[in-house]
Design an enzyme around this catalytic site. Structure first.
Site, PDB file in Angstrom:
ATOM      1  N   LYS A 144     -10.195  -0.586 -14.081  1.00  5.72           N
ATOM      2  CA  LYS A 144      -9.112   0.406 -14.091  1.00  5.72           C
ATOM      3  C   LYS A 144      -8.755   0.849 -12.657  1.00  5.72           C
ATOM      4  O   LYS A 144      -9.507   0.584 -11.713  1.00  5.72           O
ATOM      5  CB  LYS A 144      -9.540   1.608 -14.933  1.00  5.72           C
ATOM      6  CG  LYS A 144      -9.696   1.283 -16.422  1.00  5.72           C
ATOM      7  CD  LYS A 144      -9.921   2.565 -17.219  1.00  5.72           C
ATOM      8  CE  LYS A 144     -10.057   2.286 -18.697  1.00  5.72           C
ATOM      9  NZ  LYS A 144     -10.111   3.529 -19.487  1.00  5.72           N
ATOM     10  N   TYR A 187      -2.001   0.082 -24.794  1.00  4.07           N
ATOM     11  CA  TYR A 187      -2.760   1.122 -25.497  1.00  4.07           C
ATOM     12  C   TYR A 187      -2.064   1.558 -26.788  1.00  4.07           C
ATOM     13  O   TYR A 187      -2.243   2.712 -27.215  1.00  4.07           O
ATOM     14  CB  TYR A 187      -2.976   2.316 -24.572  1.00  4.07           C
ATOM     15  CG  TYR A 187      -4.144   2.142 -23.607  1.00  4.07           C
ATOM     16  CD1 TYR A 187      -5.414   1.789 -24.063  1.00  4.07           C
ATOM     17  CD2 TYR A 187      -3.987   2.383 -22.243  1.00  4.07           C
ATOM     18  CE1 TYR A 187      -6.490   1.662 -23.184  1.00  4.07           C
ATOM     19  CE2 TYR A 187      -5.067   2.265 -21.358  1.00  4.07           C
ATOM     20  CZ  TYR A 187      -6.310   1.907 -21.848  1.00  4.07           C
ATOM     21  OH  TYR A 187      -7.381   1.787 -20.991  1.00  4.07           O
ATOM     22  N   HIS A 242     -12.321  -1.087 -18.746  1.00  2.71           N
ATOM     23  CA  HIS A 242     -11.971  -1.203 -20.166  1.00  2.71           C
ATOM     24  C   HIS A 242     -12.465  -2.568 -20.646  1.00  2.71           C
ATOM     25  O   HIS A 242     -12.416  -3.534 -19.892  1.00  2.71           O
ATOM     26  CB  HIS A 242     -10.444  -1.120 -20.324  1.00  2.71           C
ATOM     27  CG  HIS A 242      -9.961  -1.555 -21.668  1.00  2.71           C
ATOM     28  ND1 HIS A 242      -9.884  -0.703 -22.731  1.00  2.71           N
ATOM     29  CD2 HIS A 242      -9.560  -2.774 -22.128  1.00  2.71           C
ATOM     30  CE1 HIS A 242      -9.451  -1.362 -23.801  1.00  2.71           C
ATOM     31  NE2 HIS A 242      -9.238  -2.623 -23.454  1.00  2.71           N
ATOM     32  N   GLU A 302      -4.117  -7.535 -26.044  1.00  6.34           N
ATOM     33  CA  GLU A 302      -4.165  -7.048 -24.648  1.00  6.34           C
ATOM     34  C   GLU A 302      -3.832  -8.149 -23.640  1.00  6.34           C
ATOM     35  O   GLU A 302      -3.120  -7.894 -22.662  1.00  6.34           O
ATOM     36  CB  GLU A 302      -5.547  -6.456 -24.363  1.00  6.34           C
ATOM     37  CG  GLU A 302      -5.801  -5.165 -25.135  1.00  6.34           C
ATOM     38  CD  GLU A 302      -7.268  -4.742 -25.178  1.00  6.34           C
ATOM     39  OE1 GLU A 302      -7.551  -3.729 -25.848  1.00  6.34           O
ATOM     40  OE2 GLU A 302      -8.116  -5.414 -24.567  1.00  6.34           O
TER      41      GLU A 302
HETATM   42  P1  CMP Z   1     -10.745   2.593 -22.894  1.00  8.70           P
HETATM   43  O1  CMP Z   1     -11.952   1.776 -23.157  1.00  8.70           O
HETATM   44  O2  CMP Z   1      -9.793   2.074 -21.865  1.00  8.70           O
HETATM   45  O3  CMP Z   1      -9.953   2.797 -24.260  1.00  8.70           O
HETATM   46  C1  CMP Z   1      -9.095   3.888 -24.475  1.00  8.70           C
HETATM   47  C2  CMP Z   1      -9.229   4.917 -23.418  1.00  8.70           C
HETATM   48  O4  CMP Z   1      -8.776   6.195 -23.765  1.00  8.70           O
HETATM   49  C3  CMP Z   1     -10.692   5.142 -23.099  1.00  8.70           C
HETATM   50  O5  CMP Z   1     -11.219   4.042 -22.433  1.00  8.70           O
HETATM   51  C4  CMP Z   1     -10.617   6.405 -22.270  1.00  8.70           C
HETATM   52  O6  CMP Z   1     -10.337   6.119 -20.911  1.00  8.70           O
HETATM   53  C5  CMP Z   1      -9.419   7.096 -22.897  1.00  8.70           C
HETATM   54  N1  CMP Z   1      -9.782   8.277 -23.674  1.00  8.70           N
HETATM   55  C6  CMP Z   1     -10.513   8.339 -24.784  1.00  8.70           C
HETATM   56  N2  CMP Z   1     -10.620   9.603 -25.216  1.00  8.70           N
HETATM   57  C7  CMP Z   1      -9.940  10.361 -24.352  1.00  8.70           C
HETATM   58  C8  CMP Z   1      -9.674  11.750 -24.257  1.00  8.70           C
HETATM   59  N3  CMP Z   1     -10.157  12.606 -25.170  1.00  8.70           N
HETATM   60  N4  CMP Z   1      -8.938  12.168 -23.215  1.00  8.70           N
HETATM   61  C9  CMP Z   1      -8.451  11.281 -22.310  1.00  8.70           C
HETATM   62  N5  CMP Z   1      -8.659   9.954 -22.359  1.00  8.70           N
HETATM   63  C10 CMP Z   1      -9.404   9.488 -23.366  1.00  8.70           C
END
Ligand code: CMP
Length: 136
Positions: free
Chosen positions: A13, A53, A119, A130
């Site tokens: 990221k 996303y 991620h 993705e």
């Molecule tokens: P990732 O594995 O990229 O998948 C979805 C992302 O959403 C996760 O990692 C976090 O970076 C983000 N995420 C999950 N929960 C929250 C939250 N409550 N607030 C902000 N970001 C979140």
């Protein structure tokens, strides 16, 4: 028991790139035994980030997530190896980086949530979605 060879996507990221962890993160997957099949630095557009996303569209943190992931370059890595989706997820660690186990990438390198360094696809269907969005 053997598990099938499969592909997964890891994305370093923007915080991971800014903090200089691309090499460290790649190295962990290489040392584990994964093969790097594709590798690319990309700055996601807002539209690409929204698609990437898409499953989180209804979540309260969606806008924050989209603006963060498109805030700078990311490095997308397609890995191949045994049980790649689950294995890479274990190596990445828990989403809330401050709760993730020492020895995982997030456990060792991050304290963030949105900015949690890396991620990894959570299923083969996510991998396919993705990688398509990122143009692999
Ligand atoms: P990732 O594995 O990229 O998948 C979805 C992302 O959403 C996760 O990692 C976090 O970076 C983000 N995420 C999950 N929960 C929250 C939250 N409550 N607030 C902000 N970001 C979140």
């Amino acid at each position: 028991m053997s598990s099938a060879t499969e592909e997964t996507l890891v994305v370093v990221k923007p915080d991971g790139v800014r903090r200089g962890y691309v090499g460290e993160i790649l190295s962990r997957f290489e040392r584990k035994g994964f093969t790097i099949r594709q590798l690319r630095m990309i700055t996601m557009t807002k539209a690409q980030a929204e698609k990437f996303y898409d499953v989180h569209r209804s979540k309260p943190f969606f806008n924050e997530l989209v603006s963060f992931i498109s805030s700078g370059p990311v490095v997308g890595i397609v890995l191949v190896g045994r049980d790649a989706v689950a294995t890479a997820r274990r190596m990445v660690g828990a989403t809330k980086a401050w709760e993730s186990e020492a020895g995982t990438i997030r456990g060792d390198l991050s304290l963030g949530l949105t900015d949690n360094a890396v991620h990894a696809s959570d299923s083969t269907a996510s991998f396919q979605h993705e990688t398509k969005v990122l143009g692999f």
